[in-house]
Each structure stands twice: as structure tokens, then as C-alpha cells.
Design a protein around this motif. Structure first.
Motif, PDB file in Angstrom:
ATOM      1  N   ALA A 279      44.528  13.139 -43.734  1.00  0.00           N
ATOM      2  CA  ALA A 279      43.286  13.100 -43.594  1.00  0.00           C
ATOM      3  C   ALA A 279      42.798  13.449 -42.369  1.00  0.00           C
ATOM      4  N   PRO A 280      41.253  14.193 -42.620  1.00  0.00           N
ATOM      5  CA  PRO A 280      40.638  15.055 -41.558  1.00  0.00           C
ATOM      6  C   PRO A 280      40.862  14.155 -40.192  1.00  0.00           C
ATOM      7  N   GLU A 281      40.720  12.643 -40.209  1.00  0.00           N
ATOM      8  CA  GLU A 281      41.535  11.893 -38.350  1.00  0.00           C
ATOM      9  C   GLU A 281      42.394  12.373 -37.854  1.00  0.00           C
ATOM     10  N   ASP A 282      43.559  12.784 -38.431  1.00  0.00           N
ATOM     11  CA  ASP A 282      44.893  12.995 -38.881  1.00  0.00           C
ATOM     12  C   ASP A 282      45.017  14.560 -38.414  1.00  0.00           C
ATOM     13  N   TYR A 283      43.958  15.523 -38.693  1.00  0.00           N
ATOM     14  CA  TYR A 283      44.144  16.526 -37.834  1.00  0.00           C
ATOM     15  C   TYR A 283      44.299  16.935 -36.086  1.00  0.00           C
TER      16      TYR A 283
END
Length: 613
Positions: A279-283
Motif C-alpha cells: 500500500a502507498p502508506e507503506d512506501y
């Protein structure tokens, strides 16, 4: 909140902090630190740096940035910009500069005169594509656009052969998505930052966030640091083209970010789970996650939590620009959603949960309506719409069949009782006996033959497809067997798109294993007894199920064990099994009944987008 080794302070800052506190240095721990590493502003500093320069590096931190940041799970405050913040904004898809200026009203109020805001607009024109886009531009969007064309940042294609809107394709983990014309957009962002800067904060809306992620990924591949201090994402979206997601898909960036999501956004589940990808928050390391209770939009003025969200964003912007040493408020990361929210998929508006209840054998719709009263109350009378369905085979009592209770007769009120299918028990001797049918069924040597199963399956399937969408299937006794048979047959049918079905909700099945409803709840269920249909569950189905049994039910051991056949619990990958001390009925006795219904409703909402707020 972090151990000292987890802070992002530079070696020089670490030494200054420790000496200022007259702390004991652990040189074994410091031996592995790179004293030629870049400081928090990207400069390379070594131990020979003059004391005046070291003082200048920490001038705007008021002596509290490093330890306060560690306590707040943030990077240390960076050097003060000593001017107004320069904020660059990237619009979303189907948007433009006038529209995004309106959307940012709440953020502008929060940051006040501390920032100058500029909008970077894409060069690609967006036009509505029937069957691909969720909807055309609505009247409000047209008015906000002020007659200017809508824009998008890139184009994309997929390998999905079905005709369905892009919304469903993006969320299908099995679909491969390919971006095109994205490089000019990434070039435009990085060129603007380099040539038109300074840029301190980048704010991106929806698809605009993908351009920022792609830029950060490109810089990471080149070994370069992100040249702005903070990114703020509204509706942050993942890089769906798997060929472009590295290195963010495997190695998160240390670049500070804030991600804002709306829990009623039809994209919310996709935003935070990314179709099975990172997920983008985990980038990003230590990403700050903020949520509001609205839909596919920025938090609106006056809405609950909007003021707090914008204030928290403004705090982060000022902190990372060195305009304050006050550490932003710590925010607990909200859990990720477990399923897509319940929606009217034609216009993406919220709707009530829809439950289909299947009665048992020699029963009728009125009986299952009465039986499910407590479950209906547990779900909430205003949260769900119930439909009660009976079989299509008229049933009359005959020798060997169970006797209908007086209560059931009273509830049925003279209505014709029905079965889902009829069956015949072929005993081992080849002769009919006077044993009850239940005892014949219990005998592993008895061959049970179901009649007109194909017709019964098609009847139930047609009802679901004609009257749906349904979210939950609840079944009792023979209704459970009927549901198993339907699930087994649907597993063999490839899902379709608009080429087969005009209604959007029918396009949500990504694979044959995904049923056209979310989960099933079985009360006093039993396994499939006709061996002709046992191959339907040679492998387990991933469909979510709850199985409830009464320990005093004469069918309890039979329903749990299978008596020589695979038990129904083993039809499914991860069944939830609950028991009570009553008989062949839905639980009614407290406190166990309440415990069971609480667990069932928890499972239902887990698979149906969460409890309504």
C-alpha cells in the motif's frame, strides 16, 4: 516512542545531543555509525566541521528537535527555511487548477499566511470513456472547472478481457495494469522543483499521488534524496503498474509523508490495501495516517474531524520546514480495512447491508423470518434489509419424515411447506426399511440421491442474480446444503463483465472462487450426501463462512463429522465454528445466544466494509 538507534538524526547531531546532556557515550554502538553521512539537510558533515557551522545547523531547533522527534515517531526537525513555505499541489484525475484550488480551501485556512501555494497542472486532457470511468463529470465539477478542460497525469491499460469499469479492474489482484505517458508527468514535477523552486511541501490529490510516488521511486533508483521536505497525500493511491513500483515496493523511503483517507470513499479499501500489493502508506517509513468520515473528497469545512486533520497537516508542514520546534501531535495509525464497503455500484453511494435468508427443508419463508429475529436485532434493524426465501419443491409429510412442530405450523399459518430438493435413500440391502430417513442418512452404507439439483441450483442462482446484490447469505438445515451446492457450482463458472451482465454489481467477482455475495452463515448445516456432488469441494473454497451447531441436535455428530464423507467445515479454507447447548434450531438462550450473534455480526461486518458509523 523510538529507541535512540531508530531516530533519523545525523552523527554530528547525535554527538552534540549526547554531550549537551553529559551522557555516557557507548562507543561500541557508535562504531557502526557513518560519520561521513549526510545531515538532515543533505549536506555531508564530518567531525572537522567548525563549531560555528555546527551551531548554525541546529540554530532553528531550539535544542529540542532530536529528542522530541524520537518521542513522536518523527524525523528530527530540519533547518529553518526562514521564509514562507512554498507548497506545490498536484491535482487528481478528472480535475484541473480551478477545481483543486476550491478543494484546498480547508488546508489554506489551516496554514494561513505561512505558505504560498502553486498548482502544477498536467498536460494530458481527460475525456469520459463509457464503460471505463465510474461516471462523467457532474454539474458541480463542471462549474468548478470554470470551462477549462479536465486533466489526468497518465494513461493506462490492463490485460483484463472482461468489459467492466476500470474501478473493478484496478482492485482485481490478478489484473496486470500498464502505465503509459507517465514519464513526462514525472519529468514535469521534478523539473519544476529544480527550476522553479524552492518547493518545500508537495501536496497531491488521488491520481496525483501516483506521480509523486513514481518520482520518489525514480530518485531512489538514482540514489538521490527527495528534494522537498514533506509530501501530503489526499486519497493516496498505489503504483498499480508492477514494473514501476520498485524500489518502493520492497524498500520504504525515509521521506516524511502524511496520508489522508476518507472511510466512506469507494476507493478506501483499495487505497489502504492496494489490491494485494504494498500500500502507498507503506512506501514510506513512519507515515502519518489521518482519516475522516467522508467519501472521495478532501475533508469538508465543518465536517467532524476536518479541523483537526488540517491542523495536524499544518503542524507537520511547519515542523519539517523548521518553522517550529514544537513536535506535531502523535497520531495512532488506524487499522487497515478488511473489505470493500457496501455501495450502490452504479453511483457509489452507501446503502444498507442486504441479507438473503434460506429456510430449511419442509419449511417456508415465514419460519426462517421468525428464526432469524435475534440475528436481525444484533445486526441492527436500520443497518440491513432482509429477504426470506423458501425452496421450490412442495413438501408433504410421509412415513419416515420428521414431524413439523406445532410452533412451525402456527408460524407457517397454512402456507405450503417447501424443500429445496427431494432425495431418495438407497439402503445397502437394496430394500426399503421402516427406519426414519435421518437414520438412513446417518448410515455410511446408504447411498443418497438428490433429485433435480441442477434445476434447484439454477433457480437459486437466478433469484440471486435477478434480485441482488446480496451481501450475506444465511441458511438453516437443508438450506445450508443447498448453499453448499450453489457455491460448488458457481466455483466452476467463470465470472463475467458487461459482455454477460448489464448490471455493475455482477462485475465485482474477480475469480470464480469469489461468490456474488460476501459471506455465508450456516445454522445446523450438514454436508453434501449425494456422492455425485462431492467433487465440487475436492479443494477448499476461500469463501468466508460461519457454522453454528447445537450440541443437543440429533444431527450434531453427523453435521460435524460427515460419517464417512468430508465434513462441511472442510469445504472452506477458514471457517468460523460456533456451538451452543440447544438442539436443531437457531440459538435463543442467553448468554450464549448473544455471544454467538455478536461473533456472527463481527464476521459479517469484517467482510462487508465495517460497521456503519
Amino acid at each position: 516512542w523510538l529507541k535512540p538507534s531508530q531516530t533519523q538524526s545525523s552523527p554530528v547531531e547525535t554527538l552534540l545531543f549526547l554531550f549537551s546532556k553529559k551522557a555516557m557515550l557507548n562507543f561500541d554502538d557508535l562504531a557502526d555509525r557513518d560519520f561521513g553521512a549526510a545531515d538532515s539537510d543533505g549536506e555531508v558533515v564530518d567531525l572537522t566541521t567548525s563549531s560555528s557551522k555546527l551551531v548554525k545547523l541546529l540554530e532553528c531547533r531550539a535544542g529540542t528537535g532530536t529528542d522530541a522527534a524520537a518521542a513522536s515517531n518523527l524525523q528530527p526537525a530540519r533547518s529553518c527555511i526562514n521564509r514562507r513555505m512554498q507548497v506545490l499541489v498536484l491535482h487528481g484525475r478528472q480535475s484541473n487548477e480551478p477545481m483543486v484550488n476550491f478543494q484546498l480551501t480547508g488546508l489554506k485556512q489551516a496554514i494561513g499566511k505561512d505558505a504560498d501555494i502553486r498548482v502544477l497542472e498536467s498536460d494530458l486532457i481527460w475525456t469520459y470513456q463509457e464503460g471505463a470511468d465510474n461516471h462523467d463529470a457532474d454539474p458541480m465539477s463542471l462549474a468548478l472547472a470554470k470551462g477549462k478542460p479536465f486533466k489526468m497525469w497518465f494513461r493506462h491499460t490492463s490485460d483484463d478481457p472482461r468489459v467492466r469499469i476500470d474501478f473493478f479492474k484496478q482492485q482485481d489482484p490478478n489484473v496486470k495494469v500498464t502505465y503509459s505517458e507517465y514519464e513526462p508527468s514525472v519529468d514535469k514535477l521534478l523539473s519544476y522543483v529544480k527550476n522553479e523552486g524552492p518547493v518545500d511541501v508537495v501536496v497531491a490529490l488521488f491520481d496525483g499521488s501516483i506521480v509523486v510516488h513514481l518520482a520518489v521511486a525514480r530518485l531512489a533508483k538514482m540514489g538521490l534524496r527527495v528534494p522537498w521536505r514533506l509530501s501530503v497525500f489526499f486519497g493516496s493511491m498505489c503504483i498499480r503498474d508492477d514494473n514501476l513500483s520498485e524500489p518502493l515496493a520492497s524498500q520504504p523511503s525515509s521521506h516524511p509523508t502524511i496520508h489522508v483517507f476518507g472511510r466512506r470513499d469507494e476507493y478506501y479499501f483499495y487505497h489502504r490495501t492496494a489490491a494485494g500489493r504494498r500500500a502507498p502508506e507503506d512506501y514510506y517509513e513512519d507515515a502519518v495516517i489521518l482519516e475522516h468520515s467522508e467519501g472521495h473528497q478532501l475533508p469538508s469545512l465543518g465536517a467532524p474531524q476536518s479541523k483537526l486533520i488540517y491542523e495536524r497537516i499544518a503542524e507537520g508542514m511547519r515542523y519539517h520546514c523548521g518553522l517550529t520546534s514544537a513536535v506535531p501531535r502523535r497520531v495512532a495509525r488506524p487499522p487497515k480495512p478488511t473489505s470493500f464497503a457496501v455501495r450502490n455500484l452504479d453511483d457509489m453511494t452507501p446503502r444498507k447491508l442486504r441479507v438473503l435468508a434460506l429456510c430449511g427443508g419442509h419449511s417456508c419463508a415465514a419460519v426462517i423470518k421468525f428464526q432469524t429475529t435475534q440475528l436481525k436485532a444484533a445486526l441492527g434493524k436500520d443497518a440491513a434489509e432482509w429477504t426470506y426465501l423458501e425452496g421450490s419443491k412442495p413438501w408433504s409429510w410421509y412415513e419416515g419424515e420428521p414431524t413439523v412442530s406445532e410452533m412451525e405450523e402456527k408460524i407457517a399459518n397454512g402456507a405450503q411447506l417447501k424443500n429445496w430438493y427431494m432425495d431418495t435413500c438407497h439402503e445397502e440391502s437394496g430394500k426399503k426399511s421402516d427406519r426414519l430417513n435421518s437414520f438412513k442418512q446417518f448410515d455410511p452404507a446408504t447411498r443418497v440421491e438428490y433429485h433435480d439439483v441442477q434445476g434447484a441450483v439454477q433457480h437459486l442462482k437466478k433469484y440471486i442474480m435477478d434480485e441482488g446484490p446480496f451481501d450475506v447469505l444465511v441458511a438453516f438445515s437443508q438450506g445450508c446444503i443447498m448453499a453448499h451446492l450453489l457455491i460448488g457450482h458457481l466455483r466452476q463458472e467463470a465470472p463475467g463483465g458487461r459482455e454477460l451482465y448489464p448490471e455493475r454489481w455482477k462485475h465485482t467477482r474477480h475469480t470464480a472462487e469469489q461468490m456474488p455475495w460476501r459471506c455465508s452463515v450456516f445454522f445446523s448445516g450438514m454436508h453434501i450426501r449425494d456422492r455425485a456432488f462431492l467433487p465440487l469441494f475436492e479443494t477448499r473454497s476461500p469463501h468466508p463462512t460461519v457454522h453454528v451447531f447445537g450440541k443437543r441436535d440429533e444431527y450434531y455428530d453427523y453435521g460435524r463429522d460427515g460419517f464417512g464423507n468430508k465434513p462441511q467445515e472442510e469445504y472452506y479454507v477458514d471457517p468460523v465454528v460456533l456451538t451452543h447447548d440447544q438442539s436443531h434450531e437457531l440459538p435463543t438462550s442467553a448468554p450464549r445466544a448473544r455471544q454467538i450473534y455478536d461473533r456472527i455480526t463481527t464476521e459479517i461486518w469484517r467482510h462487508c466494509g465495517g460497521r456503519p458509523e
